[in-house]
Design a protein around this motif. Structure first.
Motif, PDB file in Angstrom:
ATOM      1  N   THR A 140       0.829  -1.205   0.000  1.00 62.52           N
ATOM      2  CA  THR A 140       0.000   0.000   0.000  1.00 62.52           C
ATOM      3  C   THR A 140       0.859   1.249   0.000  1.00 62.52           C
ATOM      4  O   THR A 140       0.568   2.216  -0.709  1.00 62.52           O
ATOM      5  N   PHE A 141       1.933   1.247   0.769  1.00 61.11           N
ATOM      6  CA  PHE A 141       2.767   2.435   0.864  1.00 61.11           C
ATOM      7  C   PHE A 141       3.820   2.526  -0.231  1.00 61.11           C
ATOM      8  O   PHE A 141       4.250   3.616  -0.567  1.00 61.11           O
TER       9      PHE A 141
ATOM     10  N   PRO B  72       1.337   3.304  -4.153  1.00 60.51           N
ATOM     11  CA  PRO B  72       0.028   3.936  -3.937  1.00 60.51           C
ATOM     12  C   PRO B  72      -0.750   4.137  -5.230  1.00 60.51           C
ATOM     13  O   PRO B  72      -1.934   4.408  -5.185  1.00 60.51           O
TER      14      PRO B  72
ATOM     15  N   LEU C  91      -5.046   7.725   1.699  1.00 59.51           N
ATOM     16  CA  LEU C  91      -4.292   7.113   0.606  1.00 59.51           C
ATOM     17  C   LEU C  91      -5.113   7.119  -0.676  1.00 59.51           C
ATOM     18  O   LEU C  91      -4.609   7.424  -1.753  1.00 59.51           O
TER      19      LEU C  91
END
Length: 53
Positions: free
Chosen positions: A26-27, A30, A42
């Motif tokens: 996820t990080f 993105p 996000l």
């Protein structure tokens, strides 16, 4: 009895690895956001980047 502890330990370890991998992805990527929860920063950031391109 020991076999049960081993099986439960493996399942918990796999769950932790799965969650850690999802957080990492996820990080680090993105741009791969698809939907998103209401108020998800996000997801909002992903959409802002996509609309600017």
């Amino acid at each position: 009895m020991m076999i049960q502890y081993i099986i439960v330990g493996i399942i918990i370890l796999l769950a932790i690895i799965f969650v850690a991998r999802r957080i990492y992805l996820t990080f680090t990527r993105p741009d791969k956001c698809s939907t998103g929860c209401t108020g998800c920063k996000l997801w909002e950031t992903c959409n802002k980047k996509s609309s600017e391109s």
